[in-house]
Design an enzyme around this catalytic site. Structure first.
Site, PDB file in Angstrom:
ATOM      1  CG  HIS A 118     -14.057 -24.036  49.696  1.00 34.95           C
ATOM      2  ND1 HIS A 118     -15.101 -23.770  50.876  1.00 34.95           N
ATOM      3  CD2 HIS A 118     -14.095 -25.526  50.441  1.00 34.95           C
ATOM      4  CE1 HIS A 118     -15.105 -24.625  51.374  1.00 34.95           C
ATOM      5  NE2 HIS A 118     -14.761 -25.738  51.467  1.00 34.95           N
TER       6      HIS A 118
ATOM      7  CG  HIS B 128      -9.983 -17.891  43.495  1.00 34.97           C
ATOM      8  ND1 HIS B 128     -10.178 -18.468  44.611  1.00 34.97           N
ATOM      9  CD2 HIS B 128      -8.527 -18.460  42.750  1.00 34.97           C
ATOM     10  CE1 HIS B 128      -9.177 -19.376  45.274  1.00 34.97           C
ATOM     11  NE2 HIS B 128      -8.210 -19.166  43.658  1.00 34.97           N
TER      12      HIS B 128
END
Ligand SMILES: *[C@@H]1O[C@H](CO)[C@@H](O)[C@H](O)[C@H]1NC(C)=O
Ligand SMILES: *[C@@H]1O[C@H](CO)[C@@H](O)[C@H](O)[C@H]1NC(C)=O
Ligand SMILES: [Zn+2]
Length: 361
Positions: free
Chosen positions: A111, A164
């Site tokens: 992730h 991210h």
């Protein structure tokens, strides 16, 4: 999104040993088989309906204090008088993390790319709380404190940091290419004996040429394959302090929010630095590749009959049990994966629902 659907279709019509995997759902994932509902960033969080490992529903879709959000810029907050008193600012001091070759891990979790350390780390991060506390005093209490309130501080211990792309928080409606999240735990409040969380976010902007030297060690060790953990080589260092703006320009926006990935738990104190740091095009490209789509095939076609067999040779070992379990369909080491498209790992901005957002400058 269309790319994800297309890849899923390719998987469906091809045999299982030559298949393109969506980042976050590949065979290589570190996700434990019974670790709750599987999820990915394909719809950027808009499909996160699920349960955690204990069967408890996630807060992602039902919560009203979710992260990330679109942050107003400093001028707007200033004009509104939405400010944290200067003396109630959070203070950050991060010593350099030194690698001995086996104590600092750079993990491709499936992730995100996450850095963890196995040696104790004496960071000094202090969050202001009311001097008089009771069982209802939250780690977010500073958001409603007034200039004349009696204050003290609690220690926030960094647990890990990760990235991210693109940024999760927007500032004045604008995305940045990358966002760093340093995740801290606080335990010394009566309401936090089981742990409360506070995250510090740092945005990055692109430069044409020069690499950010303070990202280099992490980027050099970054595993391209999901489920892989690389150790920082001996003598490598992470100067985490240098990944934040200099102490004199740590203007930040703070609000009460959530984890930005399932289970999206709320009650977190968020800090997002307003001054962006730098990342080069080459560094950004590498990150997008690490979280990209991959085409994976078994190294040994004769093994296709038993893709779920575990060879027992799975590497690497890790102190945290959540990273130990191999994903259900086979041993990642049996597969060769090539990245075929850039990926992203961000959640869409969430509704504010009247929350206070404050500037600390
Ligand atoms: C490196 O640090 C880890 C964690 O503190 C420790 O267990 C290990 O023995 C160290 N290795 C060396 C080679 O010093
Ligand atoms: C790979 O294939 C060879 C030949 O068919 C076989 O002997 C060997 O055991 C296989 N290796 C694995 C890891 O499956
Ligand atoms: Zn994050």
């Amino acid at each position: 999104m269309y790319a994800a659907l297309l890849f899923a279709a390719l998987c469906f019509f091809k045999t299982t040993y030559a298949c393109i995997y969506k980042y976050g759902t590949s065979l290589d994932s570190l996700a434990a088989p019974n670790g709750g509902t599987p999820w990915d960033h394909g719809l950027h969080g808009d499909d996160w309906i699920g349960v955690d490992a204990t069967g408890k529903p996630w807060a992602c879709m039902s919560g009203i204090r979710q992260s990330p959000i679109n942050l107003p810029n400093a001028n707007i907050l200033d004009n509104r008088g939405s400010r944290i008193p200067r003396k109630f600012r959070t203070q950050w001091s991060y010593p350099t993390i030194y690698s001995n070759g086996s104590n600092v891990e750079v993990i491709n979790t499936g992730h995100t790319i996450q850095v963890e350390w196995l040696s104790p780390y004496a960071a000094d991060v202090e969050i202001v709380v009311p001097a008089r506390q009771d069982r209802n005093t939250q780690i977010t209490a500073v958001l409603s404190m007034n200039e004349n309130d009696q204050a003290t501080t609690v220690q926030a211990t960094p647990l890990q940091f990760h990235f991210h792309t693109v940024s999760e928080h927007l500032i004045g409606g604008e995305y940045h290419p990358l966002e760093l999240h340093i995740v801290h735990r606080v335990t010394d409040l009566p309401a936090c004996t089981a742990g409360c969380f506070s995250v510090t976010g740092v945005l990055f902007e692109l430069t044409q040429s020069e690499d950010n030297p303070f990202l280099e060690a992490i980027w050099a060790a970054m595993p391209m394959r999901e489920g892989a953990i690389n150790y920082l080589p001996p003598d490598a260092q992470i100067r985490l302090e240098e990944l934040l703006p200099p102490p004199s320009s740590r203007e930040y926006v703070t609000y009460e929010g959530s984890l930005t990935t399932p289970p999206c738990s709320e009650g977190l104190l968020w800090h997002v630095m307003l001054k962006p740091q730098k990342i080069s095009m080459a560094q950004w490209t590498k990150y997008k590749t690490a979280v990209g789509f991959k085409e994976c095939s078994l190294k040994n076609a004769t093994a296709t009959a038993t893709p779920s067999a575990k060879s027992g040779s799975r590497q690497p070992r890790h102190h945290h049990s959540r990273h130990l379990a191999a994903a259900a369909p086979g041993n990642p080491d049996d597969y060769t994966c090539n990245v075929v498209a850039y990926g992203t790992n961000f959640r869409t901005p969430q509704r504010l629902f009247g929350r206070a957002v404050k500037l600390a400058s």
